[in-house]
Design an enzyme around this catalytic site. Structure first.
Site, short mmCIF file in Angstrom:
data_model
loop_
_atom_site.label_atom_id
_atom_site.label_comp_id
_atom_site.label_asym_id
_atom_site.label_seq_id
_atom_site.Cartn_x
_atom_site.Cartn_y
_atom_site.Cartn_z
CE LYS A 45 -4.57 0.61 0.50
NZ LYS A 45 -5.72 -0.18 0.11
N GLY A 59 -25.12 1.56 -2.15
CA GLY A 59 -24.21 2.19 -3.11
C GLY A 59 -23.87 1.22 -4.22
CB VAL A 103 -20.73 -3.01 -3.02
CG1 VAL A 103 -20.73 -4.48 -2.65
CG2 VAL A 103 -19.38 -2.61 -3.60
#
Ligand code: NAD
Length: 364
Positions: A85, A192, A194
Site C-alpha cells: 500500500k 451504493g 456494491v
C-alpha cells in the site's frame, strides 16, 4: 527523487513488514510512504491513498495497517499477490500536480516490480492514467479492463457485489442447513455501488429484502425495482431478519448496534465491520455467525488482477465465485476447531502467505 528505507521494527503496527520506504522528491514536493507487508505469493498490490496526514508518523501507521490487510485479502482470494500500500501526504483537492504523480510512478519503478500501485481514496482514474505513462507496475487507469470488455474502464464494484453474494449464499447454506436464498430475509445497510448490486442478486434469487440508506433516491429505487422494504435509522439492526449485510460503513458492529441485532448471520461488503476484536467475541457469544469482511469483499481486487493479466470477464467472474467455496471452508474449519471465523480466516491466510516461496524444482 529519493527512496529511504524506514526502520519500523519498534512500531506497534509492525508485523514483520518486508520493506517500508519514505519517498521524497524536492522538485515536485512529493512526500509518500510505500509499505510492503509480505511478497511471498507475489508483488504487493494495493491502492495509493492521498490524504493530508497530520504527521509522517500517522502516514506510516496507515501504510503499515493497510499493507498488512492487503496480504490477508490477496491470500484468501487465492491471488498470486502480496500485500502493499502507498500513501501520499497531501491534500487531494489542492496538492495534485502531474509532476507529483510522475515522481510517484518513478518511485514505484525504483522498487523493481515489488509493488503494484492502484487507485484508492484521494486518487483518481486520471491520476492512474498519468502514472501509467511512467510505470508498468500499475493496476489502474483507462487501459485496465478485461480483454473482452466493451466498457470504457473497469468498475470493480459489480465483481465485489458478486463475491459478497456468493459468500453470503454459502454462509446461508452452512448456517441454515442447506437452505437456499428463496424467502430468506436480508437487511442491507447501504445501497451504493456494491450494496445495490448485492440487492439485485438477492432479489433475483428470491430473497426478501429490507434496506436502509441515507440516500433517499437509492432507497426509492430499491423499493420500486426490487420490492424492498425501507427501514429507517436503527431499525436496520433491530428488524428481525435472517441476515444483516453491512454495505455502507466500517465499525457498524459496535456497543450500540450489537445489543439490537436480530439476525443469525452477518455477511456484507463494508470494510472493518467489527469496531474491535471484542465485538467479534460478543457476536459469537450471541450465536450470530460473522463472515469476515475481507474474505467476502475481495471480488474487486480479484477482477483488477484478472484485468491486469489479460483474462476474460468469464475467467474473472469464475474466480470471484470461488469466494463461496472459501467461505464454506472457513466456516467448517471454524465449527470443528471452535475458533471464531475471523480468526480462522487470518490463520488460513497466514498458512498461504507465510510459507516460504517454493523452489523452482518443487513447482515443476
Ligand atoms: P458507495 O459509496 O458507492 O456506497 C455507500 C452507500 O452507503 C451510499 O449509498 C451511502 O449513501 C450509504 N451510506 C453512507 N452512510 C450511511 C449510513 N450512515 N447509513 C446507511 N447508509 C449509508 O460505496 P461502495 O463502493 O458500495 O462500498 C460499500 C462498502 O464496501 C464500503 O465500506 C467499501 O469500503 C466496501 N468495499 C467496496 C468495494 C468496491 O469494489 N466498491 C470493494 C471492497 C470493499
Amino acid at each position: 527523487m529519493k527512496l529511504q528505507a524506514i526502520d519500523v521494527r519498534a512500531k506497534a503496527d509492525f508485523d514483520g513488514h518486508e520493506k517500508v520506504v519514505r519517498v521524497v522528491d524536492q522538485d515536485s514536493g512529493l512526500r509518500a510512504i510505500i509499505a510492503l507487508h509480505n511478497t511471498n505469493l507475489g508483488p504487493g498490490l494495493g491502492g495509493c491513498r492521498m490524504y493530508p496526514y497530520a504527521s509522517e508518523e500517522a502516514a506510516i501507521i496507515d501504510a503499515l495497517r493497510l499493507s498488512r490487510g492487503m496480504s490477508y485479502k490477496a491470500a484468501m482470494a487465492g491471488l498470486p499477490l502480496g500485500g502493499g500500500k502507498s500513501v501520499i501526504m497531501g491534500d487531494p483537492k489542492r496538492d495534485k500536480t502531474p509532476d507529483l504523480f510522475t515522481a510517484m510512478a518513478n518511485a514505484v519503478n525504483e522498487l523493481g516490480g515489488l509493488y503494484i500501485i492502484a487507485q484508492d481514496s484521494g486518487t483518481s482514474m486520471e491520476d492512474m492514467d498519468l502514472m501509467a505513462e511512467h510505470t508498468e507496475h500499475i493496476a489502474g487507469g483507462k487501459q485496465l479492463r478485461h480483454t473482452d470488455s466493451k466498457n470504457e474502464s473497469l468498475d470493480p464494484s459489480p465483481a465485489t457485489a458478486l463475491g459478497v453474494f456468493k459468500g453470503l449464499e454459502a454462509a446461508v447454506k452452512f448456517r441454515f442447513g442447506g437452505r437456499t436464498l428463496s424467502g430468506l430475509r436480508v437487511a442491507i445497510q447501504g445501497l451504493g455501488n456494491v450494496g445495490f448490486g448485492l440487492a439485485r442478486h438477492l432479489h433475483k434469487a428470491g430473497a426478501v429484502i429490507f434496506v436502509q440508506d441515507i440516500n433517499a433516491t437509492q432507497v426509492r429505487r430499491a423499493v420500486q425495482e426490487l420490492r424492498a422494504t425501507e427501514l429507517v435509522g436503527d431499525q436496520i439492526y433491530r428488524h428481525k431478519v435472517d441476515v444483516f449485510a453491512p454495505c455502507a460503513l466500517g465499525g457498524v458492529i459496535n456497543d450500540a448496534s450489537i445489543v439490537q441485532l436480530n439476525c443469525q448471520l452477518i455477511a456484507g461488503a463494508a470494510n472493518n465491520q467489527l469496531l474491535t476484536a471484542d465485538h467479534g467475541r460478543q457476536l459469537a457469544a450471541s450465536d450470530i455467525l460473522y463472515v469476515p469482511d475481507y474474505v467476502l469483499n475481495a471480488g474487486g481486487i480479484i477482477c483488477i488482477h484478472h484485468a491486469r493479466v489479460g483474462s476474460s470477464i468469464a475467467e474473472s467472474n469464475q474466480h470471484v465465485a470461488n469466494i463461496g467455496d472459501t467461505v464454506m471452508e472457513l466456516l467448517q474449519r471454524s465449527k470443528y476447531s471452535a475458533v471464531r471465523p475471523e480468526r480462522i480466516a487470518d490463520r488460513m491466510a497466514e498458512e498461504r502467505f507465510k510459507r516460504e516461496s517454493p523452489d523452482v524444482d518443487e513447482v515443476a
